[in-house]
Design a protein around this motif. Structure first.
Motif, PDB file in Angstrom:
ATOM      1  N   ASN B 122      75.036  39.317  24.660  1.00 41.05           N
ATOM      2  CA  ASN B 122      76.430  39.249  25.096  1.00 41.05           C
ATOM      3  C   ASN B 122      76.820  37.825  25.463  1.00 41.05           C
ATOM      4  O   ASN B 122      77.423  37.573  26.514  1.00 41.05           O
ATOM      5  CB  ASN B 122      76.674  40.225  26.255  1.00 41.05           C
ATOM      6  CG  ASN B 122      78.141  40.618  26.366  1.00 41.05           C
ATOM      7  OD1 ASN B 122      78.869  40.587  25.369  1.00 41.05           O
ATOM      8  ND2 ASN B 122      78.572  40.950  27.564  1.00 41.05           N
ATOM      9  N   ASN B 124      79.023  34.561  25.242  1.00 42.45           N
ATOM     10  CA  ASN B 124      80.480  34.471  25.122  1.00 42.45           C
ATOM     11  C   ASN B 124      80.890  33.762  23.822  1.00 42.45           C
ATOM     12  O   ASN B 124      81.357  32.628  23.830  1.00 42.45           O
ATOM     13  CB  ASN B 124      81.041  33.740  26.342  1.00 42.45           C
ATOM     14  CG  ASN B 124      82.526  33.960  26.489  1.00 42.45           C
ATOM     15  OD1 ASN B 124      83.068  34.936  25.962  1.00 42.45           O
ATOM     16  ND2 ASN B 124      83.186  33.059  27.187  1.00 42.45           N
ATOM     17  N   THR B 176      79.457  44.349  22.818  1.00 44.31           N
ATOM     18  CA  THR B 176      80.426  44.864  23.793  1.00 44.31           C
ATOM     19  C   THR B 176      81.840  44.877  23.217  1.00 44.31           C
ATOM     20  O   THR B 176      82.730  45.508  23.781  1.00 44.31           O
ATOM     21  CB  THR B 176      80.399  44.037  25.090  1.00 44.31           C
ATOM     22  OG1 THR B 176      80.571  42.653  24.749  1.00 44.31           O
ATOM     23  CG2 THR B 176      79.089  44.229  25.827  1.00 44.31           C
ATOM     24  N   LYS B 200      85.439  39.093  27.493  1.00 43.48           N
ATOM     25  CA  LYS B 200      84.393  38.259  28.088  1.00 43.48           C
ATOM     26  C   LYS B 200      83.043  38.726  27.537  1.00 43.48           C
ATOM     27  O   LYS B 200      82.616  39.835  27.826  1.00 43.48           O
ATOM     28  CB  LYS B 200      84.439  38.396  29.602  1.00 43.48           C
ATOM     29  CG  LYS B 200      83.696  37.293  30.317  1.00 43.48           C
ATOM     30  CD  LYS B 200      83.985  37.314  31.796  1.00 43.48           C
ATOM     31  CE  LYS B 200      82.715  37.649  32.546  1.00 43.48           C
ATOM     32  NZ  LYS B 200      82.937  37.940  33.943  1.00 43.48           N
ATOM     33  N   GLY B 201      82.416  37.882  26.738  1.00 39.03           N
ATOM     34  CA  GLY B 201      81.146  38.269  26.131  1.00 39.03           C
ATOM     35  C   GLY B 201      81.234  38.108  24.625  1.00 39.03           C
ATOM     36  O   GLY B 201      82.181  37.520  24.096  1.00 39.03           O
ATOM     37  N   ASP B 307      83.146  46.231  29.249  1.00 33.20           N
ATOM     38  CA  ASP B 307      82.700  45.129  30.107  1.00 33.20           C
ATOM     39  C   ASP B 307      81.187  45.184  30.233  1.00 33.20           C
ATOM     40  O   ASP B 307      80.608  46.254  30.345  1.00 33.20           O
ATOM     41  CB  ASP B 307      83.311  45.262  31.512  1.00 33.20           C
ATOM     42  CG  ASP B 307      84.804  44.995  31.495  1.00 33.20           C
ATOM     43  OD1 ASP B 307      85.255  44.279  30.574  1.00 33.20           O
ATOM     44  OD2 ASP B 307      85.501  45.514  32.387  1.00 33.20           O
ATOM     45  N   GLU B 310      77.884  38.977  31.091  1.00 36.44           N
ATOM     46  CA  GLU B 310      77.925  37.957  30.037  1.00 36.44           C
ATOM     47  C   GLU B 310      76.759  37.004  30.239  1.00 36.44           C
ATOM     48  O   GLU B 310      76.446  36.614  31.361  1.00 36.44           O
ATOM     49  CB  GLU B 310      79.273  37.241  30.068  1.00 36.44           C
ATOM     50  CG  GLU B 310      79.558  36.390  28.841  1.00 36.44           C
ATOM     51  CD  GLU B 310      78.967  34.999  28.937  1.00 36.44           C
ATOM     52  OE1 GLU B 310      78.409  34.514  27.927  1.00 36.44           O
ATOM     53  OE2 GLU B 310      79.044  34.403  30.024  1.00 36.44           O
ATOM     54  N   TYR B 311      76.130  36.611  29.140  1.00 37.47           N
ATOM     55  CA  TYR B 311      74.880  35.854  29.198  1.00 37.47           C
ATOM     56  C   TYR B 311      75.031  34.503  29.897  1.00 37.47           C
ATOM     57  O   TYR B 311      74.260  34.152  30.799  1.00 37.47           O
ATOM     58  CB  TYR B 311      74.337  35.654  27.782  1.00 37.47           C
ATOM     59  CG  TYR B 311      73.069  34.838  27.742  1.00 37.47           C
ATOM     60  CD1 TYR B 311      71.846  35.414  28.054  1.00 37.47           C
ATOM     61  CD2 TYR B 311      73.095  33.491  27.414  1.00 37.47           C
ATOM     62  CE1 TYR B 311      70.684  34.665  28.035  1.00 37.47           C
ATOM     63  CE2 TYR B 311      71.945  32.728  27.401  1.00 37.47           C
ATOM     64  CZ  TYR B 311      70.743  33.321  27.709  1.00 37.47           C
ATOM     65  OH  TYR B 311      69.596  32.571  27.706  1.00 37.47           O
ATOM     66  N   GLU B 313      77.234  33.319  31.887  1.00 39.97           N
ATOM     67  CA  GLU B 313      77.513  33.442  33.314  1.00 39.97           C
ATOM     68  C   GLU B 313      76.214  33.750  34.074  1.00 39.97           C
ATOM     69  O   GLU B 313      75.961  33.208  35.139  1.00 39.97           O
ATOM     70  CB  GLU B 313      78.531  34.556  33.531  1.00 39.97           C
ATOM     71  CG  GLU B 313      79.156  34.556  34.894  1.00 39.97           C
ATOM     72  CD  GLU B 313      80.259  35.606  34.979  1.00 39.97           C
ATOM     73  OE1 GLU B 313      81.429  35.209  34.967  1.00 39.97           O
ATOM     74  OE2 GLU B 313      79.944  36.811  35.016  1.00 39.97           O
TER      75      GLU B 313
END
Ligand code: SF4
Lengths: 628, 344
Positions: B122, B124, B176, B200-201, B307, B310-311, B313
């Motif tokens: 995941n 972004n 996702t 996001k992802g 949702d 996310e990697y 993050e």
């Protein structure tokens, strides 16, 4: 330094080589490591050679499962883990069988006799018990029931017998520590720190260690006890370091010195994985580690991070370098900085993953498609890995190029004392990102030329986020200066030359080759990489044999130091020992038309000094007597 | 360059000065235009999009020339590796909008491994797969999305390997965000890009793209204007999945497998209500398998948008946490972190 009365006066020794061997479950690496640490604290110079079995869980008691650790301690400057061990600690018959041939004749053997039962003898192929059939007649043998004594020493503790038996390596360590007058406290403190969470293990290991120590002291078996005094070394603070840790710290240091965040893309591979592990522990230096899905992705991610303005690394061993080749070619074409670290091992293919070799030199120099020159540097000792990681990073950043750093399994796992450098003495390797237009178009309007070169031939490094300098880079040939895709034949020829000239020009920015020795010997030993220590030992052996030689050690494999040809001129014999079948020797012959001769070894082990000395004799037509 | 466009709300602002080199009539032109218009729209809406913070990363193939034509930062890399290279870039630079562009050979054959791992992590990234079911740049070999029996230069007797179901691959990899659009409908493409951009992802978009030289008309039966009503199933979250000129058909689930039915036969209650936010990817997988050929009603739009952590993050949160716990790294302290001893 011991806290008990000494029954036996310690005889001073100038050096000793001890080899701990046992089943891979016996904890021999840990035992060797602790002995090494205690020796370092006692001020000895030292060098180590850990040898792991290739299989993680080879069947217990078999030859395939033997794990060994050799340590050479000395009161003077030493260069190798020692040729033949003086003392062998064998925890089982397989260890004895596989290691006996290495021992010096008349050497000392300490056996865990509890492991010498019929089943274990059979497992490694002993038809008769070597303890009673004359096999060991030429050695001084101490038979110690280590397992039983360990269980005995721990019987009042709250540990199961099986667990108690596992502490027998600490018994062995205690005994050897007594024999060589090692201080006890560092090991006892270490046990507390390491196993602190598990009091039963702390108690068992402590009891076993003390029992081993006491056993040496109280039994009549050991008539001799030795002491290797501290080696005279320069003042300063020292630590024990292995090559993989030194490489890791060099990478972190390079990030600090370049004022850039560090990015490591890596895929687990022996013997390089420890660098990934170590860097993953230091996120507070702004280090990002990415364990990729494969070797190619690891290199690719590093290149992506480099485009984004990070100091990018990928770490691997030979097979991984083969897989990364296309990405390295792309980095050469995009002219982006990145460092590829190859911890070499025996090849080809999976080869000898846990054994050392230096046979990736050709791969590093030539192993890419197309004309794709890049700098190659090689570390020569465990601690030197620190400095070479910084040097590789410096070249990558300044010249916007992938750089290959070669180390090997021997350097990676070998330990030596390291006089810690003053952080302030390390070089500033920072470079500037380009933030402004650097040219004008036909109408005189300012534009960005991503392939306009500076005085070093390096192109601008303009990272995403920089407004006005948006540009595209790629693997297609680029037009000079603009970087636009170009299939023009003369442009391709020009760009090929420009890329080569940039790398060649680095020769002006690296140390000159230095001959060590009198300068008037008839023989020059040229080395590179981890053979440094072995060659130092060989020079001493040759001197004892009555032959004075000069030596020269190359750290920058491409481009080569510009005085190298000159430095080799005038010698009647040029000898190149390598842990491969003669790769650098071919480079030297090809580049300089010198009649250099190879001494080759691919046995998964470093050279002994004697092996190189004998090779030199063979080339010179001399012998141990010194004359032909 | 006197004709530089300085207005980010205009397509020309996002267009590089390089000549576009695709074959005349190639579906890639429409996708490029949609992407440029999309960025102009974002700018017009006051979104913080900018040339300097946008990067297109591609592999090799016709589609992979895409970055050269966007006036942003770009990397045209090596065959199959774009998702991996983009992962490194996105991890190093969370401040950037990173788009990945590639074809079916690039991302599902040589680069299949990197695609699935970018999706499962995941990262972004906005990943555009131009699916034309053929190798174009190497002049017409069958690809991992070509139908069984496809006759090409490398399969003169027809191909015998099963094609990938692209949506199924993405769902299986735990993507996702999964969507499908096609090169003939700019509005739909822009809307799909927008949804991906907001996600996001990792966002995976399959774009049916016509290669008019080596596989012309592969999607005609579905995406030609006259066919669309009866062949394109537009997925809308929260609404029953119906299609047809009179919305007379719909999608039902039989033991988890999706199939098309006449509403008159099954009744409206049997029609599946699309749930793009379902944590379980089964529905996306089933909808992806609705059409096993290019002759049957096919789902378009957003299959899945959920949702998930996310990697990048995650990477940065760890950095911050360690920094907080240990304090910023100090080199001298690091070098002295093992057992040390002093020699006078
Ligand atoms: S070969 Fe096909 S995909 Fe490639 S540019 Fe031409 S039409 Fe487009």
């Amino acid at each position: 330094m011991t806290d008990t009365a000494d029954r036996v006066e310690a005889t001073p020794l100038d050096r000793v080589v001890i080899r701990f061997a046992g089943d891979s479950g016996d904890g021999m690496q840990l035992t060797g490591d602790r002995f090494t640490s205690a020796s370092a604290i006692a001020g000895n110079d030292l060098a180590t050679l850990p040898e792991f079995p290739a299989e993680i869980r080879a069947p217990q008691g078999t030859l395939a499962g033997v794990s060994a650790f050799q340590v050479h301690i000395s009161d003077h400057d030493i260069h190798t883990p020692g040729d033949a061990p003086d003392v062998l600690v064998a925890m089982n018959p397989a260890a004895l069988m596989s290691q006996l041939g290495r021992l010096v004749s008349g050497g000392t053997i300490i056996l865990n006799t509890d492991a010498f039962d019929e089943r274990n003898l059979e497992k490694c192929g002993y038809e008769a018990d070597p303890r009673s059939n004359g096999t060991l007649d030429d050695y001084t043998v101490h038979e110690v029931p280590m397992t039983m004594l360990t269980v005995e020493a721990t019987k009042d503790l709250d540990v199961k017998k099986r667990d108690a038996e596992r502490s027998k390596n600490f018994f062995a360590l205690g005994l050897i520590s007594w024999m060589y007058s090692r201080p006890e406290d560092p090991t006892l403190d270490w046990i507390k720190e390491k196993f602190g969470k598990n009091q039963a293990v702390v108690d068992a290991n402590t009891a076993a260690f003390k029992a081993g120590h006491a056993y040496g002291e109280t039994t009549e078996m050991f008539a001799n006890r030795y002491e290797v005094p501290a080696a005279p070394v320069g003042p300063g603070t020292y630590t024990n370091i292995n090559g993989n840790t030194a490489t890791s710290w060099g990478m972190i240091a390079a990030g600090q010195l370049a004022k850039l965040p560090v990015f490591l893309g890596s895929y687990p591979i022996t013997p390089a994985s420890d660098i990934l592990h170590e860097l993953s522990r230091h996120k507070n230096f702004g280090v990002r580690t990415f364990q990729a899905e494969d070797e190619i992705a690891a290199a690719g991610a590093a290149l992506g991070a480099a485009f984004g303005g990070h100091l990018a690394y990928t770490t691997t061993s030979g097979p991984g370098v083969a897989l990364k080749g296309e990405t390295i070619g792309l980095a050469t074409s995009m002219e982006l900085p990145m460092v590829i670290i190859d911890v070499q091992r025996g090849g080809p293919s999976t080869g000898l993953p846990t054994k050392t070799e230096a046979s990736d030199l050709f791969l590093a120099l030539y192993g890419r498609h197309g004309e794709s020159p890049l700098p190659v540097v090689a570390a020569y000792s465990p601690s030197n890995c620190f400095h070479m990681a910084i040097e590789a990073s410096r070249l990558a950043l300044k010249y916007r190029t992938p750089v290959i750093l070669l180390t090997d399994g021997y350097l990676a796992n070998g330990v030596e004392p390291w006089l810690l450098p003053d952080v302030d003495s390390l070089p500033d390797i920072s470079v500037d990102f380009t933030t402004e237009h650097n040219g004008v178009d036909a109408d005189g309007d300012p534009i960005f030329l991503p392939y306009l070169r500076d005085e070093h031939g390096s192109r601008p490094w303009a990272i995403p986020g920089t407004a006005g300098l948006e540009h595209r880079v790629g693997g297609l040939e680029k037009a000079d200066k603009t970087g636009n895709v170009s299939y023009d034949p003369s442009n391709h020829s020009l760009m090929t030359d420009l890329r080569q000239a940039k790398i060649d020009g680095i020769a002006d920015d690296i140390p000159l080759a230095e001959v060590e020795g009198s300068g008037d010997a008839d023989t020059l030993i040229v080395g590179w990489g981890s053979t440094h220590g072995s060659i130092s030992a060989a020079v001493e052996v040759l001197a004892e044999d009555g032959v004075a030689v000069d030596r020269l050690h190359v750290t920058h494999m491409a481009p080569l130091p510009k005085n190298l040809g000159e430095a080799m001129a005038g010698y009647e014999h040029i000898v190149v020992p390598e842990l491969n079948k003669g790769q650098f020797v071919k480079v030297l012959r090809g580049e300089f038309l010198v009649d250099a001769k190879s001494i080759a070894k691919v046995e998964g082990l470093p050279f002994t000094g004697r092996e190189i000395a004998d090779g030199v004799h063979a080339v010179r037509g001399s012998s141990q007597g010194g004359v032909a | 360059m006197t004709d530089v466009v300085l207005d980010p709300t205009k397509r020309g602002y996002w267009t590089s000065d390089q000549d576009v080199r695709w074959c005349p009539g190639c579906g890639d032109y429409g996708i490029l235009a949609a992407m440029q218009f999309f960025h102009a729209e974002l700018a017009a809406e006051g979104s913080p999009v900018s040339k300097e913070n946008t990067v297109f990363v591609s592999g090799i193939g016709c589609a992979a020339r895409f970055p050269y034509y966007m006036d942003t930062y770009g990397m045209h890399t090596i065959h199959g590796r774009a998702p991996a290279i983009a992962t490194g870039l996105a991890t190093a630079r969370p401040d950037l909008d990173v788009w990945v562009v590639g074809g079916d050979g690039d991302m599902l054959s040589i680069g299949g491994n990197h695609l699935i791992h970018a999706l499962r992590r995941n990262v972004n990234l906005k990943i555009l797969l131009f699916n034309n079911q053929i190798y174009g740049l190497t002049k017409g070999q069958y690809s991992p999305t070509s139908e069984v029996g496809k006759v090409t230069k490398s399969t003169p007797n027809g191909s015998i390997d099963n094609p990938f179901n692209t949506i199924g691959v993405a769902a299986g990899a735990g993507a996702t965000f999964i969507a499908r659009t096609h090169d003939l409908d700019r509005k739909h493409m822009i809307e799909t890009f927008r949804r991906a951009h907001e996600h996001k992802g990792a966002a995976f978009i399959e774009i049916y793209q016509n290669c008019n030289v080596f596989n012309d008309g592969a999607y005609d039966a579905i995406t030609k204007r006259a066919a669309r009503d009866e062949m394109m199933i537009n997925l809308v979250h929260g609404e029953p999945i119906t299609f047809g000129a009179d919305k007379q058909r719909g999608v039902v689930l039989d033991n988890g497998a999706a199939r098309v039915a006449d509403i008159a036969d099954v009744g409206m209650d049997a029609i599946v209500v699309h749930d793009a936010h379902a944590p379980d990817p089964s529905l996306a997988f089933a909808l992806g398998h609705l059409a096993s050929d290019r002759q049957s009603p096919t789902a378009f739009g957003v299959f899945r948008a959920v949702d998930g952590p996310e990697y990048v993050e995650g990477v940065n949160n760890q950095l911050l946490a360690v920094n907080e716990a240990k304090g910023p790294g100090d080199l001298h302290t690091l070098l002295h972190s093992g057992a040390t001893w002093d020699v006078a």
